[in-house]
Write an enzyme that holds these catalytic residues in place. Structure first.
Site, short mmCIF file in Angstrom:
data_model
loop_
_atom_site.label_atom_id
_atom_site.label_comp_id
_atom_site.label_asym_id
_atom_site.label_seq_id
_atom_site.Cartn_x
_atom_site.Cartn_y
_atom_site.Cartn_z
N CYS A 54 -22.14 26.51 14.84
CA CYS A 54 -21.68 27.03 13.50
C CYS A 54 -21.74 25.62 12.53
O CYS A 54 -21.08 25.31 11.36
CB CYS A 54 -20.34 27.18 13.01
N CYS A 60 -14.51 26.74 12.08
CA CYS A 60 -13.95 26.22 13.54
C CYS A 60 -15.59 26.36 14.21
O CYS A 60 -16.68 26.69 13.86
CB CYS A 60 -14.00 27.34 14.37
#
Length: 426
Positions: free
Chosen positions: A89, A412
Site C-alpha cells: 500500500c 498502513c
C-alpha cells in the site's frame, strides 16, 4: 538531520472506481497521462531528469518494470533510468523515499517519483488444479492418454481465482485486509455506527473539496472514445448512515462490522511528484512548493496492520519534538474506517502506548479537524500503488492552500507495516 528534499510540483489522475470489469486505462496509461501533464509545465525537458521511480503493487505481465515503461513513454529518452518499487500500500511513498535517498547521497538531483495501480485490471487466474490438468493435457501424446485426461477433467476446476483477492490476503496470517480491520474494531470496541459515520464524513468532505476546487492536483483523462474523466468518480454525494446501515458485513458475515461502504474502494489511479536537491533548485531556478523533511517506516503484527500509521508516525514525532496536534494537518490513508479510528484510539490509549510503543503516557487525541479535511480513500479510492504518493501530494497542496506550515502523511501497509512523511511548506 539531513537537509530536506524539495517538492517542485505534482499531479495525479482522477481515481476511477473499478466497476466489474477492466477499466478504460492500463496502469502505464494512467502514469503516462499524469506524468505528461506534470512535465509539460516544467522549465526542464523530460530527458533532463536523473531518474524515474514508480511504485506499483500489481503491475500487469506486459508492464513488469512499469517505471521504465512509463519513463520511455514520457519522452525521458534511453539514458534516463526508470525503475519500479513495491511496498504494497505504500509503494508510492516508497518511491518518494527512494528518490530522497538517492538525492541525499548525490546520485540524483532531479527525480520524478510516484505510484500507480489499475486494480480493475487485476487478473483472473486458473486454480492449481486446473493448471495441473492443463499440464497433463499438453503432455499427453497419444489418443489414449488424452482420453484419460478428458475423463479426469472436473468442470469445477474452471472456477477462476480472483487475483485481487489473493493480493489482498496476507499470506502469513491468512487474513484478508478487511479481516485485519475487524481485528482492530474488536480490540478498540469500535461500533458499526462509528465506522459508517466516519465513511459518510469522508464522502461529504470529498464532495465539498470538489465543489470548492480544492483538488487542483488532478489532471483530466480522456479515453479512446473521447470520454472525459475529470473527477474521482467513487464519491457518493447521497451517502448517509441510514443507507450504509443496510449493507451487510463483507469480511466476517456473521459477527463483522466492516462493509464495502466503510472500506476504501478498489480503484485505478496514478500520482507523481517532482523532487529536487537544493543544488538542483538553485542551478535550474526552480520554485519549490514544499519540502519532505523526514520519513519513517515501522513494522508490527500483520493481523494488526491498520495501526501502521501509529507505529511509523510516533517515532517521527519524537525525533522532531512534536505532539499530535503540533502538526497543522494530517493525511492518514483511509484503508478502512475502522483502521483510521483505531489509530486515533491507540494514540489515546495508555496501555497501548506503554505496551506497544514504549511510551510513558498516551499521546492524546488527534484533533480530527486537522485530519483528512478533504476526505480520503473511502470516498476517493485506494489504487494501492498510488495512495502513498497521493496523500503526500495532497498534504502539501492543502498546506499551501490554507497557509499552513507542516503536516504528516501516513499510511498502513498490508503485511504489517506503516509509513509516515513529515512535510512542510517553503
Amino acid at each position: 538531520m539531513s537537509p530536506g528534499i524539495y517538492i517542485i510540483d505534482g499531479a495525479r489522475t482522477p481515481f476511477l472506481k473499478a466497476r466489474n470489469g477492466p477499466g478504460p486505462f492500463a496502469a502505464s496509461d494512467l502514469a503516462t497521462a499524469a506524468g505528461t501533464a506534470l512535465l509539460v509545465r516544467q522549465t526542464f525537458a523530460p530527458d533532463e531528469l536523473d531518474e524515474v521511480i514508480l511504485g506499483c503493487a500489481s503491475p500487469s505481465p506486459d508492464e513488469v518494470n512499469i517505471g521504465r515503461v512509463v519513463a520511455l513513454r514520457l519522452g525521458c529518452g534511453h539514458k534516463v533510468p526508470g525503475w519500479t518499487v513495491m511496498r504494497n500500500c505504500a509503494s508510492g511513498m516508497q518511491a518518494l523515499d527512494s528518490a530522497m535517498m538517492n538525492i541525499r547521497t548525490g546520485r540524483s538531483g532531479l527525480v520524478l517519483a510516484g505510484g500507480v495501480d489499475a486494480l480493475s485490471r487485476a487478473p483472473l487466474l486458473f486454480s492449481d488444479a486446473m493448471v495441473r490438468w492443463l499440464s497433463g493435457w499438453y503432455a499427453a501424446k497419444t489418443v489414449g492418454r488424452k482420453a484419460a485426461a478428458l475423463h479426469s477433467f472436473r468442470p469445477a476446476d474452471l472456477a477462476p481465482v480472483l487475483g485481487i483477492m489473493k493480493g489482498l490476503t496476507d499470506p502469513v496470517v491468512g487474513q484478508l485486509m478487511g479481516q485485519t480491520a475487524e481485528n482492530l474494531a474488536h480490540r478498540f470496541g469500535i461500533s458499526r455506527a462509528a465506522m459508517d459515520e466516519y465513511a459518510v464524513r469522508s464522502h461529504r468532505r470529498v464532495a465539498a473539496a470538489q465543489d470548492g476546487g480544492h483538488l487542483g492536483e488532478i489532471v483530466p483523462l480522456i479515453d479512446r472514445d473521447g470520454m472525459l474523466y475529470k473527477d474521482d468518480d467513487g464519491v457518493r454525494r447521497d451517502s448517509s448512515v441510514d443507507k450504509l446501515a443496510k449493507l451487510k458485513p463483507f469480511f466476517d458475515r456473521k459477527y463483522g462490522r466492516v462493509t464495502a461502504g466503510n472500506s476504501s474502494q478498489i480503484t485505478d489511479g496514478a500520482a507523481w511528484l517532482i523532487l529536487a536537491s537544493e543544488e538542483a533548485v538553485q542551478r535550474r531556478g526552480l520554485t519549490p512548493v514544499g519540502r519532505i523533511v523526514d520519513c519513517e517506516w515501522a513494522a508490527l503484527d500483520p493481523a494488526q496492520m491498520g495501526l501502521g500509521p501509529v507505529h511509523a508516525a510516533t517515532p517521527l514525532l519524537a525525533r522532531h519534538g512534536l505532539g499530535l496536534n503540533d502538526l497543522d494537518a494530517w493525511e492518514i490513508n483511509e484503508a478502512f474506517a475502522a483502521q483510521v479510528i483505531a489509530c486515533l484510539c491507540a494514540w489515546d490509549d495508555a496501555d497501548y502506548c506503554r505496551d506497544e510503543l514504549g511510551l510513558d503516557a498516551p499521546l492524546g487525541r488527534l484533533d480530527e479537524e486537522r485530519l483528512n479535511v478533504d476526505g480520503g480513500a473511502i470516498a476517493i479510492g485506494h489504487p494501492v500503488g498510488a495512495s502513498g504518493a497521493r496523500i503526500v501530494l495532497h498534504l502539501v497542496q492543502r498546506l499551501r492552500r490554507d497557509n499552513l506550515a507542516r503536516g504528516i502523511a501516513s499510511i498502513c501497509i498490508g503485511g504489517g507495516q506503516g509509513g509516515a512523511m513529515l512535510v512542510e511548506t517553503v
